[in-house]
Enzyme design. Structure first.
Site, mmCIF file in Angstrom:
data_model
loop_
_atom_site.group_PDB
_atom_site.id
_atom_site.type_symbol
_atom_site.label_atom_id
_atom_site.label_comp_id
_atom_site.label_asym_id
_atom_site.label_seq_id
_atom_site.Cartn_x
_atom_site.Cartn_y
_atom_site.Cartn_z
ATOM 1 N N ASP A 62 18.854 43.729 9.868
ATOM 2 C CA ASP A 62 17.382 43.599 9.052
ATOM 3 C C ASP A 62 16.675 44.744 9.653
ATOM 4 O O ASP A 62 15.696 44.913 9.038
ATOM 5 C CB ASP A 62 17.236 41.780 9.006
ATOM 6 C CG ASP A 62 17.722 41.045 8.183
ATOM 7 O OD1 ASP A 62 18.641 41.299 7.768
ATOM 8 O OD2 ASP A 62 18.034 40.114 8.415
ATOM 9 N N GLY B 115 18.426 40.998 4.266
ATOM 10 C CA GLY B 115 17.334 40.797 4.771
ATOM 11 C C GLY B 115 16.615 39.520 4.211
ATOM 12 O O GLY B 115 16.476 38.741 2.868
ATOM 13 N N ARG B 116 16.693 38.118 5.741
ATOM 14 C CA ARG B 116 16.419 37.156 5.191
ATOM 15 C C ARG B 116 14.300 36.755 4.704
ATOM 16 O O ARG B 116 13.851 35.900 4.012
ATOM 17 C CB ARG B 116 15.861 36.334 6.942
ATOM 18 C CG ARG B 116 15.754 35.374 6.540
ATOM 19 C CD ARG B 116 16.753 34.300 8.037
ATOM 20 N NE ARG B 116 17.802 33.991 7.916
ATOM 21 C CZ ARG B 116 18.472 33.359 7.652
ATOM 22 N NH1 ARG B 116 17.957 32.371 6.791
ATOM 23 N NH2 ARG B 116 20.258 33.060 7.421
ATOM 24 N N GLU C 78 18.345 39.044 0.066
ATOM 25 C CA GLU C 78 18.807 38.222 -0.223
ATOM 26 C C GLU C 78 16.957 36.471 -0.528
ATOM 27 O O GLU C 78 17.556 35.358 -0.694
ATOM 28 C CB GLU C 78 19.836 36.998 1.064
ATOM 29 C CG GLU C 78 19.237 37.566 2.605
ATOM 30 C CD GLU C 78 20.554 37.612 3.294
ATOM 31 O OE1 GLU C 78 21.567 36.977 2.820
ATOM 32 O OE2 GLU C 78 20.409 37.703 4.188
ATOM 33 N N THR D 215 19.496 44.299 14.902
ATOM 34 C CA THR D 215 20.110 43.902 13.391
ATOM 35 C C THR D 215 19.627 44.381 12.313
ATOM 36 O O THR D 215 19.346 45.202 12.391
ATOM 37 C CB THR D 215 18.380 42.782 13.738
ATOM 38 O OG1 THR D 215 18.469 42.162 12.188
ATOM 39 C CG2 THR D 215 17.972 43.144 14.116
ATOM 40 N N ARG E 12 27.450 44.055 7.040
ATOM 41 C CA ARG E 12 27.550 44.186 8.779
ATOM 42 C C ARG E 12 28.838 44.407 8.936
ATOM 43 O O ARG E 12 28.660 44.579 10.865
ATOM 44 C CB ARG E 12 26.450 43.223 9.100
ATOM 45 C CG ARG E 12 26.968 42.269 9.109
ATOM 46 C CD ARG E 12 25.783 40.887 9.326
ATOM 47 N NE ARG E 12 27.626 39.574 9.725
ATOM 48 C CZ ARG E 12 26.354 39.030 10.037
ATOM 49 N NH1 ARG E 12 25.189 38.310 9.436
ATOM 50 N NH2 ARG E 12 27.422 37.429 10.408
ATOM 51 N N GLY F 230 24.495 37.307 14.165
ATOM 52 C CA GLY F 230 25.259 37.802 13.667
ATOM 53 C C GLY F 230 26.710 38.967 14.389
ATOM 54 O O GLY F 230 25.340 40.246 15.052
ATOM 55 N N ARG G 162 23.963 48.585 -18.782
ATOM 56 C CA ARG G 162 24.042 47.220 -18.557
ATOM 57 C C ARG G 162 22.833 47.369 -17.521
ATOM 58 O O ARG G 162 22.300 48.440 -16.732
ATOM 59 C CB ARG G 162 24.904 46.431 -17.804
ATOM 60 C CG ARG G 162 26.525 46.178 -19.008
ATOM 61 C CD ARG G 162 27.478 45.974 -17.498
ATOM 62 N NE ARG G 162 28.733 45.421 -18.749
ATOM 63 C CZ ARG G 162 29.836 45.630 -18.130
ATOM 64 N NH1 ARG G 162 29.992 46.013 -17.369
ATOM 65 N NH2 ARG G 162 30.418 45.148 -19.090
#
Length: 342
Positions: free
Chosen positions: A127, A170-171, A222, A125, A275, A11, A162
């Protein structure tokens, strides 16, 4: 003249150009020619290159993305690609290759090194999940983008009474969710390392309302999973490294929260915004330091290593150790965040 190659894989990420610029400037100063390999490992397979000169890296420091382009090509997946990559490595006359990327890109770099090729790495990365380095470049920029988004959502959440669910990247590691949630004053932070109990989430929100609070901010990575262990996927298709596309967890949580609490709930998915764009000063400096260290490893012929930040020092660590496991969230930091839940 001696030649060194540079590629960026995986990425895109803020700070990539800072690494390229630093490595090129240092290499040329030391009498090297620099070959930029386009589009990650795909460029090595297709012999797709560009010359990297002082002029070509001028003014790229503040630019996001990568001037070399990138891809998720895995040369160990498609038959024939590995052979072509090795042949082109030799045809280019490279003394060494600097691979800039995350676990997948550097995993390939490590394999090539074991097969006798002179390769070094720089850790990238957003992440922040690459092992053996305290921080990867790109993370700070993504963290700041996510934090600013949470800050902005606070005003809308409070005005409309709300629940706001913010889905960040964040895998397998929840570093962005955790740190942006702390910095942005989130009321609940959900990360891949801790399975989600939706009842707990709803109870925290209800308790806030009991105390007179009319809004809540929920930050979720995510890759977070519900307790039953099912990940929320966009689709079942896998990429070249066997990863599924993630996404949708924020919407699932928003629907459940509204159904179980009766409070109006909205979701915001930050996605690729995190990113892209201009890197922070921290990422520019860190990327520069990594680029210099990577080229220093080439000069010392200390191959099979990766530039790493440990404390305030840039050191070399084995690629094998860097890609052996993912660096997941520091649970001590997560426990600090839990004090502020609700």
């Amino acid at each position: 003249m001696k030649k060194v190659g540079i590629l960026t894989g995986g990425g895109d990420c803020p700070g990539l150009n800072a690494v390229i610029r630093a490595a090129v400037r240092y290499a040329i100063q030391e009498g090297y020619e620099v070959t930029g390999i386009k589009n990650g490992w795909k460029g090595l397979v297709e012999n797709d290159t560009m010359e990297l000169s002082l002029q070509s890296v001028s003014d790229i420091l503040p630019k996001g993305g990568t001037i070399l382009g990138t891809s998720r090509t895995n040369i160990y997946k498609k038959e024939g690609d590995l052979k072509k990559a090795k042949e082109n490595f030799k045809k280019m006359g490279l003394e060494a290759l600097i691979a800039i990327g995350g676990e997948d890109t550097l995993g390939i770099a490590h394999k090539l090194y074991k097969e006798g090729f002179n390769v070094v790495g720089a850790p990238k990365t957003i992440d922040n999940d690459l092992n053996c380095t305290d921080v990867t470049f790109g993370f700070d920029t993504a963290l700041n983008v996510a934090t600013e988004a949470i800050d902005r959502l606070h005003t809308t959440a409070e005005s409309h009474h709300r629940i706001m669910v913010v889905e960040v990247m964040g895998r397998h590691a929840g570093w962005i969710a955790l740190e942006s949630g702390i910095a942005g004053g989130a009321d609940i932070i959900l990360i891949p390392e801790v399975p989600i109990d939706i009842e707990d989430v709803c109870n925290i929100i209800k308790k806030r309302h009991t105390r007179g609070k009319t809004f809540s901010i929920v930050v979720v990575a995510e890759g977070a999973q519900f307790k039953e262990g099912t990940m929320v996927l966009q689709e079942e298709k896998l990429d070249a490294f066997g990863h599924v596309r993630l996404g949708g967890i924020g919407q699932r949580i928003a629907e459940e929260v509204e159904k179980r609490t009766g409070y109006e709930t909205r979701v915001t998915v930050l996605g690729y915004v995190q990113r892209g764009g201009t890197p922070t000063a921290f990422d520019r400096v860190l990327g520069t330091r990594f680029g210099i260290k990577a080229m220093e490893l080439v000069l010392k012929k200390d191959f099979g290593k990766m530039a790493s930040l440990q404390g305030n020092k840039i050191v070399a660590v084995p690629l094998e150790a860097a890609v052996s496991e993912l660096k997941t969230v520091d649970m001590e930091l997560y426990n600090i965040a839990k004090i502020f839940f609700g």
